[in-house]
Design a protein around this motif. Structure first.
Motif, short mmCIF file in Angstrom:
data_model
loop_
_atom_site.label_atom_id
_atom_site.label_comp_id
_atom_site.label_asym_id
_atom_site.label_seq_id
_atom_site.Cartn_x
_atom_site.Cartn_y
_atom_site.Cartn_z
N LEU A 199 -45.03 98.06 -42.00
CA LEU A 199 -46.87 97.88 -41.84
C LEU A 199 -47.90 99.31 -42.10
CD1 LEU A 199 -49.81 96.33 -42.44
CD2 LEU A 199 -49.46 95.80 -40.08
N ALA A 200 -47.37 99.70 -41.04
CA ALA A 200 -48.20 101.05 -40.86
C ALA A 200 -47.76 101.77 -41.12
CB ALA A 200 -47.75 101.91 -39.16
N GLU A 201 -47.03 101.88 -41.89
CA GLU A 201 -46.11 103.83 -42.94
C GLU A 201 -46.81 103.16 -44.30
OE1 GLU A 201 -42.41 104.74 -43.02
OE2 GLU A 201 -41.90 104.57 -41.42
N GLU A 202 -47.25 101.30 -44.53
CA GLU A 202 -47.64 101.44 -46.28
C GLU A 202 -49.33 101.62 -45.48
OE1 GLU A 202 -45.94 100.83 -48.51
OE2 GLU A 202 -44.53 101.02 -47.65
N VAL A 203 -50.08 101.14 -44.64
CA VAL A 203 -50.85 101.69 -44.99
C VAL A 203 -51.51 102.39 -44.88
CG1 VAL A 203 -53.20 101.09 -43.25
CG2 VAL A 203 -51.21 98.76 -43.61
N ALA A 204 -50.79 103.23 -44.17
CA ALA A 204 -51.44 104.82 -43.88
C ALA A 204 -51.21 105.31 -44.87
CB ALA A 204 -49.71 105.69 -42.90
N ARG A 205 -50.31 105.06 -45.54
CA ARG A 205 -50.26 106.35 -47.36
C ARG A 205 -51.26 105.61 -48.00
NH1 ARG A 205 -44.17 105.58 -46.64
NH2 ARG A 205 -44.40 103.77 -47.47
N ALA A 206 -51.35 104.35 -47.38
CA ALA A 206 -53.00 103.57 -48.86
C ALA A 206 -54.01 104.56 -48.38
CB ALA A 206 -52.61 102.54 -48.68
N ALA A 256 -56.66 92.77 -47.24
CA ALA A 256 -56.57 92.08 -49.62
C ALA A 256 -55.23 93.03 -49.74
CB ALA A 256 -57.39 92.45 -50.42
N PHE A 257 -55.05 94.02 -48.67
CA PHE A 257 -53.83 94.80 -49.36
C PHE A 257 -52.83 94.72 -49.11
CE2 PHE A 257 -50.81 98.36 -48.20
CZ PHE A 257 -50.89 99.16 -48.84
N VAL A 258 -52.92 94.67 -47.51
CA VAL A 258 -51.76 93.78 -47.03
C VAL A 258 -50.90 92.94 -46.60
CG1 VAL A 258 -51.08 93.55 -44.06
CG2 VAL A 258 -52.34 94.82 -44.31
N ARG A 259 -52.36 91.22 -47.45
CA ARG A 259 -51.07 90.73 -48.23
C ARG A 259 -50.94 90.75 -49.28
NH1 ARG A 259 -52.53 87.06 -52.49
NH2 ARG A 259 -52.57 85.18 -52.46
N VAL A 294 -53.13 87.73 -41.63
CA VAL A 294 -54.00 89.39 -41.27
C VAL A 294 -56.11 89.20 -40.94
CG1 VAL A 294 -54.17 91.24 -42.07
CG2 VAL A 294 -52.61 90.48 -42.96
N PHE A 295 -55.95 89.81 -40.52
CA PHE A 295 -57.51 90.02 -39.76
C PHE A 295 -57.24 91.23 -39.12
CE2 PHE A 295 -61.05 89.68 -37.03
CZ PHE A 295 -61.75 88.36 -37.70
N ALA A 296 -58.58 91.66 -40.52
CA ALA A 296 -59.38 93.71 -40.27
C ALA A 296 -60.89 93.16 -39.58
CB ALA A 296 -59.15 93.51 -41.57
N VAL A 297 -61.42 94.24 -38.12
CA VAL A 297 -62.46 93.91 -38.02
C VAL A 297 -63.22 95.32 -37.43
CG1 VAL A 297 -61.81 93.08 -35.64
CG2 VAL A 297 -64.27 92.62 -36.54
N ARG A 298 -64.29 95.64 -38.07
CA ARG A 298 -64.62 96.69 -37.14
C ARG A 298 -66.28 96.38 -36.97
NH1 ARG A 298 -65.03 100.50 -41.86
NH2 ARG A 298 -66.22 99.87 -43.75
N ARG A 299 -67.15 96.91 -35.99
CA ARG A 299 -68.43 97.41 -36.30
C ARG A 299 -69.66 97.10 -37.11
NH1 ARG A 299 -70.29 96.91 -30.67
NH2 ARG A 299 -68.75 97.60 -29.24
N ILE A 300 -70.35 97.45 -37.02
CA ILE A 300 -71.34 97.76 -38.10
C ILE A 300 -72.03 98.90 -38.18
CG2 ILE A 300 -72.84 96.71 -39.96
CD1 ILE A 300 -71.73 94.09 -39.88
N ARG A 301 -72.40 99.91 -38.83
CA ARG A 301 -73.30 100.86 -37.48
C ARG A 301 -74.41 100.43 -39.05
NH1 ARG A 301 -71.33 102.42 -32.83
NH2 ARG A 301 -69.03 102.58 -33.30
#
Length: 400
Positions: A337-344, A359-362, A379-386
């Motif tokens: 996972l980490a390697e694939e996401v890093a390349r992407a 969507a990419f991880v899925r 799969v769950f992704a979350v970040r603050r809104i700036r």
């Protein structure tokens, strides 16, 4: 399966109209063509019988027409084809000389066949309605465990994906939720050990406790303690009932986004893989030590440890269940996972956005495993809104 914040409308309630759901593959431009196969069969049998010699009569085969209709048409459609089959049999058979007519026995055969086909269709449609009702119940449960979250809920941009390991299953033991409150926004993500309704029940128990405690407890450690205590009480309850799943546990990640400072995230890990922090061009694993899963506190009664870490404004936290980390390809290799996401994200920095990252991880998990998932996958992704000072975002997307 994925749904948006407005995705509830696609799950209709089971009713009479829903019994036609199986005919979606027999539609052309939105119109049902389920009547075409039995009608063609009726015409072909009648035409062939009329143009063959008297020693080779096939008109009695017309009993197949209502049988085919019973499999793909509604009750009234099947009844109409039963009547047509009886009428066509009578007309075609009457054209022949008396010595070549099949007569009363075959007429009774076609009549009885039409009646039985209509009854069989009624039983089939009733079974479909029941199955569709149960699907509606399962969807309701799923929307409770993996409920649609409002866009930018609690000042967070979020996206999630759930995939069931079984094609017919619609809900499992994976769960997540976001709860805003006066002390910041808290996020719970987890995976209950095992499968079946017992896992769903445990997930609902933990979610209920989280939804009650997260907005009111000043400290994230108190929320974690409440989850642990609730899990132990639930296990005692299940054991008292004499059930065999009293030793169930759950791995989870509890996140806290405090009001201030805004560049800090609080993390509690219960036997789960630490979240990945994804930003344009790089990926890092949060340096947190994982505690024991929820329900196994007696093995290590030490207090819950809350990790407070810095989080950049453009970093997205990515958490997954073991359906992703344990996905294997045809050669038995795990999905990195980490390697694939890093390349992407190096190739496409915009992939760090929560919706695109989930969507990419899925897609990567499905591609790596060839679509054969060994476990439920979330799969769950979350970040603050700036948002700019003095402004608050009013729209956005949330995919689940």
């Amino acid at each position: 399966m994925r749904q948006g914040s407005k995705g509830d409308d696609r799950y209709s309630r089971a009713g009479r109209g829903d019994a036609l759901h199986r005919y979606e593959l027999l539609r052309v431009r939105g119109r049902s063509v389920a009547w075409v196969p039995p009608l063609l069969l009726l015409v072909v049998i009648a035409a062939v019988d009329y143009h063959t010699g008297g020693v080779f009569r096939i008109i009695s085969w017309i009993v197949l027409v209502p049988g085919i209709a019973a499999a793909i048409c509604g009750v009234w459609g099947t009844a109409v084809f039963a009547v047509l089959a009886i009428g066509t049999f009578w007309v075609v058979d009457s054209v022949w000389l008396h010595e070549f007519q099949t007569g009363l026995p075959d007429f009774i055969l076609v009549t009885v066949g039409g009646v039985l086909a209509t009854l069989a269709c009624a039983v089939r449609v009733r079974g479909e309605r029941r199955a569709l009702y149960m699907r509606d119940v399962a969807d309701t449960v799923r929307r409770t465990v993996l409920r649609p979250l409002p866009p930018f809920w609690g000042g967070l941009e979020h996206a999630g994906v759930y995939l069931s390991a079984e094609a017919r299953a619609r809900v499992g033991g994976d769960f997540y939720d976001i709860q805003p409150g006066p002390y910041g926004t808290r996020v719970l993500f987890g995976d209950v050990q095992g499968k079946g309704l017992g896992a769903v029940e445990t997930a609902l128990v933990l979610l209920g406790t989280f939804r009650e405690a997260a907005p009111h407890e000043p400290e994230l450690a108190a929320v974690a303690e409440r989850l642990e205590q609730r899990m132990l009480r639930h296990r005692d309850y299940v054991r008292a009932l004499g059930r065999t799943d009293a030793d169930r546990f759950a791995t989870a990640v509890l996140l806290g986004f405090p009001v201030a400072p805004s560049d800090t995230v609080e993390v509690v890990v219960f036997g789960h893989e630490p979240p990945l922090a994804v930003r344009p061009g790089s990926v890092r694993s949060l340096s947190v030590t994982g505690g024991l899963p929820l329900g196994l506190r007696e093995l290590d009664p030490a207090p819950v440890r809350v990790h407070r870490l810095s989080l950049a404004a453009d970093e997205t936290l990515l958490v997954v269940t073991d359906g992703v980390t344990e996905a294997r390809d045809a050669h038995g290799a795990f999905y990195r996972l980490a390697e694939e996401v890093a390349r992407a994200v190096t190739r496409d920095p915009g992939l760090a956005e929560p919706d695109r990252l989930a969507a990419f991880v899925r897609e990567g998990t499905l591609r790596h495993s060839g679509g054969r998932l060994s476990d439920d996958t979330t799969v769950f992704a979350v970040r603050r809104i700036r948002a700019p000072e003095g402004e608050r975002p009013e729209g956005g997307r949330s995919r689940i």
